[in-house]
Write a protein that holds these residues in place. Structure first.
Motif, PDB file in Angstrom:
ATOM      1  N   GLU A 277      54.522  81.661  67.494  1.00  0.00           N
ATOM      2  CA  GLU A 277      56.098  80.453  67.898  1.00  0.00           C
ATOM      3  C   GLU A 277      56.359  82.597  68.154  1.00  0.00           C
ATOM      4  OE1 GLU A 277      58.406  78.397  65.656  1.00  0.00           O
ATOM      5  OE2 GLU A 277      55.900  76.813  65.664  1.00  0.00           O
ATOM      6  N   GLY A 278      56.961  82.677  69.647  1.00  0.00           N
ATOM      7  CA  GLY A 278      57.021  83.933  70.194  1.00  0.00           C
ATOM      8  C   GLY A 278      57.657  84.031  71.608  1.00  0.00           C
ATOM      9  N   THR A 279      58.101  85.073  71.844  1.00  0.00           N
ATOM     10  CA  THR A 279      58.609  85.181  73.149  1.00  0.00           C
ATOM     11  C   THR A 279      60.636  84.703  72.633  1.00  0.00           C
ATOM     12  OG1 THR A 279      58.371  83.632  74.668  1.00  0.00           O
ATOM     13  CG2 THR A 279      56.647  85.572  74.343  1.00  0.00           C
ATOM     14  N   PRO A 280      60.748  84.982  71.867  1.00  0.00           N
ATOM     15  CA  PRO A 280      61.925  85.038  71.681  1.00  0.00           C
ATOM     16  C   PRO A 280      63.113  85.575  73.303  1.00  0.00           C
ATOM     17  CG  PRO A 280      61.979  86.999  70.331  1.00  0.00           C
ATOM     18  CD  PRO A 280      60.469  86.522  70.899  1.00  0.00           C
ATOM     19  N   GLY A 281      64.256  85.172  73.443  1.00  0.00           N
ATOM     20  CA  GLY A 281      65.539  85.180  74.138  1.00  0.00           C
ATOM     21  C   GLY A 281      66.531  84.406  73.808  1.00  0.00           C
ATOM     22  N   ILE A 282      67.321  85.598  72.890  1.00  0.00           N
ATOM     23  CA  ILE A 282      69.159  85.111  72.853  1.00  0.00           C
ATOM     24  C   ILE A 282      69.798  84.499  73.624  1.00  0.00           C
ATOM     25  CG2 ILE A 282      71.056  86.100  71.448  1.00  0.00           C
ATOM     26  CD1 ILE A 282      69.305  88.078  70.238  1.00  0.00           C
ATOM     27  N   THR A 283      70.912  83.457  73.199  1.00  0.00           N
ATOM     28  CA  THR A 283      71.266  83.060  74.277  1.00  0.00           C
ATOM     29  C   THR A 283      72.823  82.829  74.128  1.00  0.00           C
ATOM     30  OG1 THR A 283      70.258  80.406  73.820  1.00  0.00           O
ATOM     31  CG2 THR A 283      68.980  81.373  75.794  1.00  0.00           C
ATOM     32  N   ALA A 284      73.137  82.602  72.931  1.00  0.00           N
ATOM     33  CA  ALA A 284      74.031  82.597  72.678  1.00  0.00           C
ATOM     34  C   ALA A 284      74.200  83.484  70.992  1.00  0.00           C
ATOM     35  CB  ALA A 284      74.994  81.467  73.016  1.00  0.00           C
ATOM     36  N   VAL A 285      75.273  83.749  70.245  1.00  0.00           N
ATOM     37  CA  VAL A 285      75.574  84.132  69.053  1.00  0.00           C
ATOM     38  C   VAL A 285      77.363  84.082  69.037  1.00  0.00           C
ATOM     39  CG1 VAL A 285      76.235  86.067  67.253  1.00  0.00           C
ATOM     40  CG2 VAL A 285      74.524  86.183  69.008  1.00  0.00           C
ATOM     41  N   ARG A 286      77.419  82.398  68.518  1.00  0.00           N
ATOM     42  CA  ARG A 286      78.399  81.457  68.184  1.00  0.00           C
ATOM     43  C   ARG A 286      79.415  82.134  66.970  1.00  0.00           C
ATOM     44  NH1 ARG A 286      78.953  79.870  73.321  1.00  0.00           N
ATOM     45  NH2 ARG A 286      77.471  79.056  73.989  1.00  0.00           N
ATOM     46  N   GLY A 287      79.669  83.063  66.333  1.00  0.00           N
ATOM     47  CA  GLY A 287      79.556  83.049  64.944  1.00  0.00           C
ATOM     48  C   GLY A 287      78.594  83.237  64.004  1.00  0.00           C
TER      49      GLY A 287
ATOM     50  N   GLU B  39      71.587  80.978  68.377  1.00  0.00           N
ATOM     51  CA  GLU B  39      71.182  80.095  70.286  1.00  0.00           C
ATOM     52  C   GLU B  39      70.222  80.985  70.263  1.00  0.00           C
ATOM     53  OE1 GLU B  39      73.998  77.962  72.512  1.00  0.00           O
ATOM     54  OE2 GLU B  39      75.193  77.279  70.222  1.00  0.00           O
ATOM     55  N   LEU B  40      69.102  80.543  70.427  1.00  0.00           N
ATOM     56  CA  LEU B  40      67.855  81.032  70.913  1.00  0.00           C
ATOM     57  C   LEU B  40      66.405  80.311  71.123  1.00  0.00           C
ATOM     58  CD1 LEU B  40      67.924  81.728  67.640  1.00  0.00           C
ATOM     59  CD2 LEU B  40      66.803  84.229  68.164  1.00  0.00           C
ATOM     60  N   THR B  41      65.971  80.621  72.457  1.00  0.00           N
ATOM     61  CA  THR B  41      64.707  80.299  73.436  1.00  0.00           C
ATOM     62  C   THR B  41      63.040  81.150  72.750  1.00  0.00           C
ATOM     63  OG1 THR B  41      64.940  81.492  75.069  1.00  0.00           O
ATOM     64  CG2 THR B  41      66.055  79.402  75.331  1.00  0.00           C
ATOM     65  N   GLY B  42      62.076  80.209  73.496  1.00  0.00           N
ATOM     66  CA  GLY B  42      60.867  80.714  72.544  1.00  0.00           C
ATOM     67  C   GLY B  42      59.656  79.976  72.792  1.00  0.00           C
ATOM     68  N   HIS B  43      58.816  80.529  73.159  1.00  0.00           N
ATOM     69  CA  HIS B  43      57.432  79.464  72.912  1.00  0.00           C
ATOM     70  C   HIS B  43      57.203  79.472  71.832  1.00  0.00           C
ATOM     71  CE1 HIS B  43      54.937  83.141  72.699  1.00  0.00           C
ATOM     72  NE2 HIS B  43      53.792  82.586  72.723  1.00  0.00           N
ATOM     73  N   TYR B  44      55.912  78.020  72.022  1.00  0.00           N
ATOM     74  CA  TYR B  44      54.907  76.917  71.301  1.00  0.00           C
ATOM     75  C   TYR B  44      54.037  77.407  71.436  1.00  0.00           C
ATOM     76  CZ  TYR B  44      56.011  72.762  72.431  1.00  0.00           C
ATOM     77  OH  TYR B  44      56.370  71.625  72.766  1.00  0.00           O
ATOM     78  N   ARG B  45      52.793  77.662  70.933  1.00  0.00           N
ATOM     79  CA  ARG B  45      51.948  77.513  71.591  1.00  0.00           C
ATOM     80  C   ARG B  45      51.138  76.164  71.078  1.00  0.00           C
ATOM     81  NH1 ARG B  45      47.621  81.414  71.980  1.00  0.00           N
ATOM     82  NH2 ARG B  45      49.376  83.006  72.552  1.00  0.00           N
ATOM     83  N   ALA B  46      51.661  75.708  71.995  1.00  0.00           N
ATOM     84  CA  ALA B  46      50.865  73.598  72.246  1.00  0.00           C
ATOM     85  C   ALA B  46      49.783  73.421  71.978  1.00  0.00           C
ATOM     86  CB  ALA B  46      51.610  72.676  73.672  1.00  0.00           C
ATOM     87  N   ASP B  47      49.176  72.899  70.924  1.00  0.00           N
ATOM     88  CA  ASP B  47      48.042  72.553  70.476  1.00  0.00           C
ATOM     89  C   ASP B  47      47.122  73.704  70.130  1.00  0.00           C
ATOM     90  OD1 ASP B  47      48.737  69.336  70.690  1.00  0.00           O
ATOM     91  OD2 ASP B  47      48.195  69.702  72.793  1.00  0.00           O
ATOM     92  N   CYS B  48      47.451  74.812  69.921  1.00  0.00           N
ATOM     93  CA  CYS B  48      46.944  76.134  69.941  1.00  0.00           C
ATOM     94  C   CYS B  48      45.671  76.483  71.404  1.00  0.00           C
ATOM     95  CB  CYS B  48      45.831  76.061  68.342  1.00  0.00           C
ATOM     96  SG  CYS B  48      47.156  75.933  67.128  1.00  0.00           S
ATOM     97  N   ASP B  49      46.833  76.258  72.352  1.00  0.00           N
ATOM     98  CA  ASP B  49      46.179  76.032  73.674  1.00  0.00           C
ATOM     99  C   ASP B  49      46.973  77.314  74.447  1.00  0.00           C
ATOM    100  OD1 ASP B  49      43.514  75.761  75.518  1.00  0.00           O
ATOM    101  OD2 ASP B  49      44.972  74.661  76.188  1.00  0.00           O
TER     102      ASP B  49
END
Length: 339
Positions: free
Chosen positions: A183-193, A197-207
């Motif tokens: 799980e990686g490539t994070p993107g911070i979309t907002a900081v509220r206190g 809030e982040l986005t990212g990727h996950y390796r679905a089915d390890c593929d």
């Protein structure tokens, strides 16, 4: 020798027609679903905001300023650079470089002209795909992918000086909850206190990489979930490979995501960039035009800032893979257009 058995009797005609009817109905249903799926990749813009982003970002040759193959003052490549501007006007870039130790190293650099960068801190081996956001309280939040056991790491810095010296006041390494592989490539979309809030990727089915959304509360509580709506918007454009890096951008009061999609897994020349409108759930493919005609673009980000001439501008940062690059254009591209 045994006798030849008699031929079986044919079933009634209506029974013989049933499989053919089922097949016809199934094909019609598949065709209808395919048409509905492809309808998302409409030539009409997903929104006024995505059309505005395309108008500003597509033509690099019309930019007020640009740099191909961006590097810091030591010659390190500034791959996947994300750029922000501090309150005093200094430009900040977070990026990564593959070094001779065989590991990626994320770093932060500063600039006064968006072309020349001075590296201030290396966050160590196994750190990459960095994303930076101010916390609204004079400090910064940094997220990056960390290996081994690729996962998202988040760090909090009290102020700019602490960031440039790598002195984190708070730290959190997120558990992998959607993939046992990465799980990686994070993107911070907002900081509220205390909530990030982040986005990212996950390796679905390890593929294959797919999109996720996550929240981190108080640097203690982590929750991540698949973002299948964004996946569908990118797959509508024929992206059967990895769905990766993304960054938020706001134009004319409309929030969007600048995001990458790979048409064919393993083919680095097939990376393209898209503007995704969360309100409609649709994405527009951006037809980026460079001076030499490069045809592949990855790790997109865009930032509203004041350019070196003091004008409001949109800065765009893209990585051009060598497989899809025109001569002299491979590496990190940074360019800006006045608003």
């Amino acid at each position: 020798m045994s006798a030849v058995p008699p031929a079986p009797a044919l079933p009634p005609a209506n029974v013989r027609k049933t499989p053919r009817l089922v097949l016809t109905v199934a094909l019609a249903l598949v065709a209808a679903l395919l048409l509905a799926h492809l309808a998302n990749a409409s030539p009409a813009p997903a929104s006024a905001g995505t059309a505005r982003l395309a108008a500003l970002a597509e033509d690099v040759t019309a930019a007020e300023g640009h740099r191909y193959d961006a590097r810091d003052h030591t010659g390190r490549t500034m791959d996947a650079a994300q750029i922000a501007q501090s309150p005093d006007g200094t430009y900040l870039a977070v990026y990564h470089t593959l070094l001779d130790d065989g590991r990626f190293h994320a770093a932060v650099a500063t600039s006064t002209d968006l072309r020349h960068w001075h590296r201030r801190h290396d966050f160590g081996p196994g750190t990459h795909q960095a994303s930076l956001a101010d916390d609204g309280r004079g400090g910064y939040v940094l997220a990056y992918e960390k290996d081994p056991r690729n996962h998202i790491a988040v760090r909090g810095y009290a102020d700019e000086a602490a960031l440039l010296q790598g002195r984190a006041a708070r730290a959190y390494d997120a558990p992998r909850t959607l993939s046992r592989c990465a799980e990686g490539t994070p993107g911070i979309t907002a900081v509220r206190g205390d909530t990030i809030e982040l986005t990212g990727h996950y390796r679905a089915d390890c593929d294959t990489d797919r999109q996720l959304r996550a929240t981190l509360t108080g640097f203690r509580a982590w929750h991540a979930a698949p973002d299948r709506r964004l996946d569908r918007a990118l797959q509508a454009w024929g992206n059967g490979g990895n769905l990766g890096d993304r960054a938020p951008v706001e134009l004319d009061g409309q929030r969007m995501l600048f995001v990458e999609g790979q048409r064919r897994k393993g083919d680095f020349a097939s990376w393209q960039t898209y503007a995704y409108d969360p309100a409609s759930g649709r994405a527009d493919r951006l037809a980026i035009s460079t001076h030499g005609g490069s045809r592949a673009f990855a790790n997109p980000s865009a930032t509203l800032l004041t350019d070196p001439q003091g004008r409001p501008a949109l800065l765009v940062s893209l990585f051009i893979p060598g497989e899809g690059a025109a001569p002299g254009e491979a590496g990190q591209l940074v360019y800006w257009r006045k608003l």
